[in-house]
Design an enzyme around this catalytic site. Structure first.
Site, mmCIF file in Angstrom:
data_model
loop_
_atom_site.group_PDB
_atom_site.id
_atom_site.type_symbol
_atom_site.label_atom_id
_atom_site.label_comp_id
_atom_site.label_asym_id
_atom_site.label_seq_id
_atom_site.Cartn_x
_atom_site.Cartn_y
_atom_site.Cartn_z
ATOM 1 N N CYS B 35 0.815 -1.224 0.000
ATOM 2 C CA CYS B 35 0.000 0.000 0.000
ATOM 3 C C CYS B 35 0.845 1.269 0.000
ATOM 4 O O CYS B 35 0.337 2.354 -0.228
ATOM 5 C CB CYS B 35 -0.918 0.020 1.210
ATOM 6 S SG CYS B 35 -2.271 -1.135 1.051
ATOM 7 N N CYS B 105 -2.651 9.755 5.767
ATOM 8 C CA CYS B 105 -1.552 9.517 6.720
ATOM 9 C C CYS B 105 -2.047 9.725 8.151
ATOM 10 O O CYS B 105 -1.665 8.994 9.069
ATOM 11 C CB CYS B 105 -0.382 10.464 6.443
ATOM 12 S SG CYS B 105 0.389 10.184 4.836
#
Lengths: 414, 285
Positions: B35, B105
């Site tokens: 990923c 994030c």
């Protein structure tokens, strides 16, 4: 030659020349008068404009001399993208009964996205794959060309991997089958010899700012006898093939840059190539679990695409930036997309490496000292980021992660 | 080049609490090599339920590293209950914001924290991809993750969902599913033919002024004040004007650098969950 001479500016080690290049001093010198005192319109009847028109003709002759073609075969454009778009537009418009296009999965977006647009408009497209070194299989090209193929478009050299494609052979195949052949030579010009005398290509695109001319100027070679449909419709400039008042100073700069590029081919393939190899050897020797993306043999002499396992490209770029080192990455995080570059994916580079890819592209101004700085600093940056990574070698779950990596390799080669 | 705040740059260049924590009693790991980003969070929680130490290991970009660093700073000294209330907005907020394309994030930080706390409670760790129906096969994102991101971050478009969860950022085949989830969660009507009509969410009944006042007072007295008092702080209800609730922080909360976070992420969020979704908290001047 050192960059950033002014003391109040940080020293810059510019190794991103496949993105753009600095304008050569000789190029700037030729351009300057045409940005100030000689501002006449080259299409005007008076001698003041005629002087500018004369310099544009000189630039056309210089471009033609560097390419080995007739000046009348050169059309000035605003950039490589416009050249590519014009070539494809012209090829398909001139033969409306042909509804098939052949191109590769690793083209620059200037070709890739234009062909996708044509695909949406009903054209059938054969997207040629590449192998793990980014190489094309000539048999795939041969099999792809059909009776209804309007154009084959294959780049001369890839901007990311640096892999050089067998365009001469592809052009010969196209000629044999009577299909127009276009090549995006934006990265090839100035780095490898390009001589269109007897070269089987119908359209060729190049860009000024990749060869030390300014941004905003390019050229398209159109072989004489080819049917041509203008992309930019307007006045009679460029013999009616591209409307719009010429970007005179930049065209003049492009002419000089092409002259310098032709003269510098030997240096590019000896000194610059040696510097690239020094960089490659230094990094591969100092950093374990790294791999080179691109053809080991047929690769642009200035390009090194290298990938490091377990870390991410953007983080490396920002840490390199601390030392004034400019490079680029094919990682997802630098582009805003969420997957690594389409070129690395098409090459089947495992995700474990693709996310940690860096591209260094050198120029005639690159020095040994600059290369040595990268070889000195980058291993420390990689080590620092790997120490922070949960996939680092001392991780308790290293075995598991190795399995993931192996799985990624397997997946990528499916 | 991304436009990062000075705080993001600072935490990226000088990340706090990097590495493994050998005596951690809570470990959360999310993401993967495939990923492109992953985070392993280590917590040392004492017998009073206070997080005494936190460390991290991150594979990812500058935003991922900075988000991980600030997460460890945020959770240190907090009780497990307080830590549970932290969201990706807190992480992004402490960094002075992240580029919208990098919001995932901060979500990764929130998910790692949740995974670590589950691990602390002895619950079998289940990767987020294991919960719900898999929507994005490229990045392994489920419908539950998408629903939650939409609700918690007030997402309105599929592009925003991608920025927060990565779902839809690969082949793009799941974009229609994401749009369906957006319509479901946001209670919108399906505009296109061929899309199954979605049951309209039942809107909560609007409270009267007196009902609202009573409920706000109750939640502050019974839930929020005891939580703040644990850290030596307090809160006073000053006024309620429509949906505007005016409060004043007291005790250790006065002058606390996290005061605005407390007001927004603890007080306002809890009142929105329990009283009305449109409540706005204001601090008395």
């Amino acid at each position: 030659m050192s960059h950033g001479p002014a003391q109040d500016k940080p020293q810059v080690i510019y190794l991103d020349n496949n993105a753009t290049t600095r304008v050569a001093p000789e190029v700037l010198e030729e351009m300057l008068p045409f940005l100030s005192e000689y501002y006449g319109n080259p299409s005007s009847m008076h001698s003041f404009g005629g002087k500018v028109g004369g310099k544009i003709n000189q630039a056309r002759e210089r471009v033609a001399a560097a390419l080995g073609c007739d000046p009348r075969e050169v059309v000035f454009t605003s950039c490589g993208t416009e050249s590519d778009n014009t070539a494809l537009h012209s090829a398909v418009s001139a033969r409306p009964d042909k509804r098939h296009i052949v191109t590769t999965r690793v083209e620059h977006p200037a070709v890739l996205n234009y062909v996708k647009l044509l695909e949406q408009q009903g054209y059938s497209v054969t997207w040629l794959p590449v192998d793990k070194h980014g190489r094309l299989d000539l048999e795939h090209v041969r099999e792809a060309i059909r009776a209804d193929t309007a154009v084959v478009s294959v780049m001369w050299a890839n901007n990311e991997s640096g892999t050089v494609f067998p365009v001469r052979e592809i052009g010969a195949m196209c000629r044999e089958k009577g299909v127009p052949f276009h090549t995006d030579a934006v990265q090839a010009v100035g780095k490898i010899p390009v001589n269109l005398k007897e070269f089987p290509c119908d359209y060729l695109a190049l860009s000024g700012h990749k060869i030390h001319a300014p941004k905003g100027v390019g050229a398209l070679y159109v072989r004489k006898g080819m049917l041509f449909k203008p992309f930019m419709i307007g006045g009679h400039q460029e013999r009616g093939r591209r409307g719009g008042t010429e970007n005179a100073a930049s065209i003049i700069g492009l002419g000089k840059a092409m002259e310098l590029a032709a003269a510098g081919i030997q240096d590019e393939n000896t000194r610059v190539k040696a510097l690239r190899d020094r960089l490659e050897k230094g990094l591969m020797g100092a950093i374990p679990e790294a791999l080179i993306n691109g053809d080991p043999v047929n690769r642009l002499p200035n390009t090194l695409s290298i990938a490091f396992m377990y870390i991410e490209g953007e983080a490396m770029l920002l840490l390199l930036d601390q030392f004034g080192i400019c490079a680029s990455s094919g990682s997802a995080c630098t582009s805003g997309s969420l997957e690594p570059s389409h070129v690395l994916r098409a090459m089947g580079v495992p995700f474990t490496y693709a996310h940690g890819s860096l591209r260094f592209s050198l120029s005639r101004y690159t020095t040994e000292a600059e290369i040595d700085t990268v070889v000195r600093e980058l291993p420390k940056i990689v080590a620092r980021l790997r120490a922070m990574s949960p996939f680092s070698a001392d991780s308790e779950t290293e075995g598991q992660h190795k399995a993931v990596a192996a799985c990624a390799v397997e997946r990528s080669t499916e | 080049m991304w436009e990062y705040t000075d705080k993001v740059k600072e935490h990226f260049l000088n990340p706090r609490n990097v590495g493994k924590l050998d005596d951690a009693n809570a470990v959360g790991e999310v993401g993967s090599l495939a990923c492109g980003d992953a985070l392993k969070l280590y917590l040392k929680i004492d017998d009073k339920g206070v997080i005494r130490d936190a460390k991290f290991q991150t594979f990812g970009c500058a935003s991922a590293i900075a988000s991980s660093s600030v997460l460890t700073e945020l959770v240190k000294g907090k009780t497990v209950e307080e830590a549970r209330a932290l969201t990706n907005k807190d992480i992004a907020g402490f960094l002075g914001g992240l580029p919208k394309e990098k919001m995932h994030c901060s979500v990764m930080g929130q998910e790692a924290l949740e995974a670590a706390l589950k691990n602390y409670w002895g619950e079998k760790y289940v990767a987020p991809t294991g919960e719900g129906e898999l929507i994005c096969h490229c990045f392994g994102v489920t419908d539950e993750q998408i629903r939650r991101a939409i609700r918690e971050n007030d997402l309105k478009t599929a592009e925003e969902v991608t920025q927060f969860t990565k779902a839809g950022g690969g082949c793009g085949e799941c974009i229609l599913d994401i749009e369906r989830l957006l319509m479901e969660v946001r209670g919108e009507q399906a505009p296109a033919e061929g899309v199954a009509p979605v049951a309209e969410e039942k809107k909560p009944k609007r409270l009267t002024n007196i009902q609202r006042m009573q409920l706000v007072s109750k939640v502050i007295d019974e839930e929020i004040r005891p939580s703040l008092k644990k850290d030596g702080g307090d809160i006073e209800l000053i006024d309620i004007d429509g949906l505007n609730v005016v409060v004043s922080l007291r005790g250790a909360c006065v002058g606390c650098p996290s005061a605005q976070l407390t007001l927004k992420q603890l007080v306002e969020r809890r009142l929105r969950e329990t009283v009305e979704p449109d409540i706005v908290i204001q601090e008395a001047q």
